[in-house]
Design a protein around this motif. Sequence first.
Motif, PDB file in Angstrom:
ATOM      1  N   THR B 109       4.972   0.079  -0.109  1.00 44.31           N
ATOM      2  CA  THR B 109       4.634   1.823  -0.289  1.00 44.31           C
ATOM      3  C   THR B 109       5.314   1.834  -1.561  1.00 44.31           C
ATOM      4  N   ALA B 112       2.916   0.263  -3.920  1.00 48.00           N
ATOM      5  CA  ALA B 112       1.994   1.149  -4.549  1.00 48.00           C
ATOM      6  C   ALA B 112       2.563   2.785  -5.008  1.00 48.00           C
ATOM      7  N   GLY B 113       2.508   3.239  -4.258  1.00 49.69           N
ATOM      8  CA  GLY B 113       3.404   5.097  -4.679  1.00 49.69           C
ATOM      9  C   GLY B 113       3.747   5.077  -6.335  1.00 49.69           C
ATOM     10  N   SER B 139      -1.046  11.911   3.553  1.00 45.79           N
ATOM     11  CA  SER B 139      -0.512  11.485   4.661  1.00 45.79           C
ATOM     12  C   SER B 139       1.131  12.304   4.881  1.00 45.79           C
ATOM     13  N   MET B 193       2.336   2.191   6.039  1.00 45.27           N
ATOM     14  CA  MET B 193       2.748   2.460   4.526  1.00 45.27           C
ATOM     15  C   MET B 193       1.698   3.542   4.634  1.00 45.27           C
ATOM     16  N   GLN B 196       3.686   6.995   4.796  1.00 41.69           N
ATOM     17  CA  GLN B 196       4.864   6.726   3.614  1.00 41.69           C
ATOM     18  C   GLN B 196       4.679   7.116   2.145  1.00 41.69           C
ATOM     19  N   ILE B 197       3.260   6.506   1.944  1.00 40.28           N
ATOM     20  CA  ILE B 197       2.794   6.580   0.200  1.00 40.28           C
ATOM     21  C   ILE B 197       2.499   8.263  -0.013  1.00 40.28           C
ATOM     22  N   TYR B 200       5.785   9.848  -2.484  1.00 44.37           N
ATOM     23  CA  TYR B 200       6.111   9.018  -3.712  1.00 44.37           C
ATOM     24  C   TYR B 200       5.138   9.435  -4.407  1.00 44.37           C
TER      25      TYR B 200
END
Lengths: 542, 317
Positions: B109, B112-113, B139, B193, B196-197, B200
């Motif tokens: 995460t 990628a975030g 998300s 993910m 969560q993403i 971020y």
Amino acid sequence: MKNTTSRLRNGAAAIAAVAALMLSGCALNEGTPENEAAGDGESLTMRIGTTTDVANFNPLQSLSKTDNWILNAMYPHLLRIDENAEKVPELASGYEYEDDGRTVIFTLRDDFVWSDGEPVTSADVVYSAEATMEHQLGNVAAKLTWVESIEAPDDHTVIFRLSEPYAPFAEGVGFWMSIAPEHIFAEEDVTTFANDSDWVGAGAYILESADAGQSYTMRANENYPYAPEGGAAVETVEYVVYPDVNTMILALQNGDIDLMASPTPASALSGLESDPNIGIETVASLGFAHLTYNVTDELLAEQEVRQALSMVVDTEAIIATVLQGHGQEMVGPISPVFAEFDNPELERYPFDPEAARDLLEDSGYTDSDGDGFFDDLTFEMVCDQSNANLTRVAEVIRDDAAEAGIQLELACIERNTFLARTREGDYQIDLSQWGVFDNPMDQLRSTYLSSNPGGINYNLVEDPELDELVNVAATTVDHDQFVERIQAIDAYVHDQALLTPLYVEDFHFAYRSDRFTGFQPSPSDLLGMVTGYSLSQVTAAQ
Amino acid sequence: MTSYAAKKVLRAVLTIWIAVTITFFLLRLLPADPTLLVVEGDMTPEMQDALRERYGLDKPLHVQYGLYLSQLVTGNLGVSFRQLAPVTEILLERLPWTLLLAGSAFVLTVLAGIPLGVYAAVGRGKKIDKVVQFLGTTSNAIFVPSLAILLLVVFAANLDLFPIGGAIDRSTRGLAAYGSLFHHLALPLLSLMLVQIGPYALTLRTNMLEVLGEDYIKSAKSRGLPPRRIVWRHALRNAILPALTLMGLQLGTLVGGAVLTETIFAYPGVGRLIFESVQQLDYPVLQGAFVLLAVTVVVANLITDMVAMFLNPRIRT
């Protein structure tokens, strides 16, 4: 240039990390037995979905239904339950009462053998019962309440001497008590013995490996006396854990598992029924849903009020709508599952709110402010919010009761709060569902005796006449007379309208009919499709 | 600086003690009795007393609490009510699975975030920015179980690309075992993910926008430094601090998400153990699991605090 080297360095580090992981990971899965492929003709594997892990492998300790699905197949019982809810021989070939019911003699079969080669003998039975009594283990301890002493005159005879006769003693002990191998359990402190490896059993299937959180693998016991000629067709049974029932249904449809040990929720039933690869077996519950009236309440102490309440409950409509037809009606307190004891002469209180209103008016209740409700006739009805069916039933009954001038206030509350309130008698009307009564005598004794042995006299009734009826029936060893006396209690309770029975719910078990056939389901979800006996009778579908 | 660190550690210990105490009393304030939940059917008062005694529930509350604390200090989490095994053993059996799932979800995460947030900020107002903003908000709003069931139905049941539930196929060996491990991990990981993403990407985007407007960035641009270098070296270093704090905080959410995700995907981790233990009112297991979680979250926050301290000297004072 600097960039290129640093990238190269990073790349190399990443590869090294992955390689290290792979190397260290050679240990992955080692030490666990390899599962044999399913359906390869010679050895059949059946995968069964369960909802939770085995909490406790000690059959004398375990108290959970899901544990019992696995343990029940592994440890023999004196008696087992058949498809008609009757207790039939398993380890015991039979039993008899002597001394007016104060002595109960079980005769054991001589062909049960523990998986380590030791024979199953009366010493194992005596040990299991004595350990249970000494440490008050499980719910079996209550079934042994009357025992004064136990003797084993030879390897195949067990004699229980009772302080007073109790008619269904043999049934209760026979069905509920797991027999554990004395030569292993007596070496340990049974209250702390986890029994979580190297299992020794004598039932149809013996646990071979347990992988907490994932699966439990059992192998057929080739010495199980009830297996068909040549041994059980299903050689391996693997329980796979799916905590979420929707996930379990998907796994069944996909063929990841072959049977759901837990019943299918009604909402998923039609989807499964239309799947040509899936079969459904239907069994009745061993419990039932009911309204129980707290008779310590001044108004509910009146028989007419309880009868009027019984007349505003439209069980037929409730079964048709809430259960979508998947249930049976009940008249008195005895479930039709126990056909022999169900009193055929009883007539259901008719669903007739008008007549209920008349009955209340005749008894002197008035509606002085003309709001359509009788003065004072307002009751709180508690129910367990987590039971979706009952919360709907509650609404149906409230609306129908209003027609008869009775105001019901619903308190469908969180489960633990509900349990606490029922325990404390903090309710007027209790709308709930009994889980399992394996015989009518235990039920009547637990629910109506004023001394309240099981703590579930939710009527809080103290009726000397009812006590007398229950106590006399409990000591009646002659079967025909016993049935007659149970039916008499059935009639008395019905006339008193201590409860309004709602329904006996059907349970549906889904399985892969394209792979397996020949299940012998027993009533309720207590064991349902997964008795060791049933699994040992299953064969591959053609 | 040492006193700053010492203060932080002391606060962490205090936080754990408070968490332990709240958990202990919260469980015992529930209007339920674990000894009543364990028996279906008949339960005599004698049996109930025997159980209460065995569970240690017959002692006064403060005595139970004292015993529990003194046990805890020696690292003993007690013995499960339902499984006769020690809680530490039960937790350790489940912990690797949760570490694998929640750990890889956490790392992926973040990995990628952060770029998503950076690209959105750099391309402010462009398509990428709009996509990131949309994903970020969605998300945040997704309910994990619904997403998990959706993924299961589509990718496992209908498309048959992934297994339904479980963590590994026990009959696999060597490389195939790894394949099976990742195959089973994919969907639960994706669920975690996806939920969560968002935070971020959005936090990073906001901070980057702020930092990109600062004078030193402008001066770096005017000195003719390559834009990539300005963004990834100079701007990100300053924009990442709030995201770092977020990591510590998000860990708690991640664990909460793991309870539901593990339950639906039949993943054998600590999250699912908590779910099962709540149903069984297995106090010792619940207490142990919460201690473990509290320690994890507190330690993670401690680490992010320390890292932030090194990255930003201004915090130290």
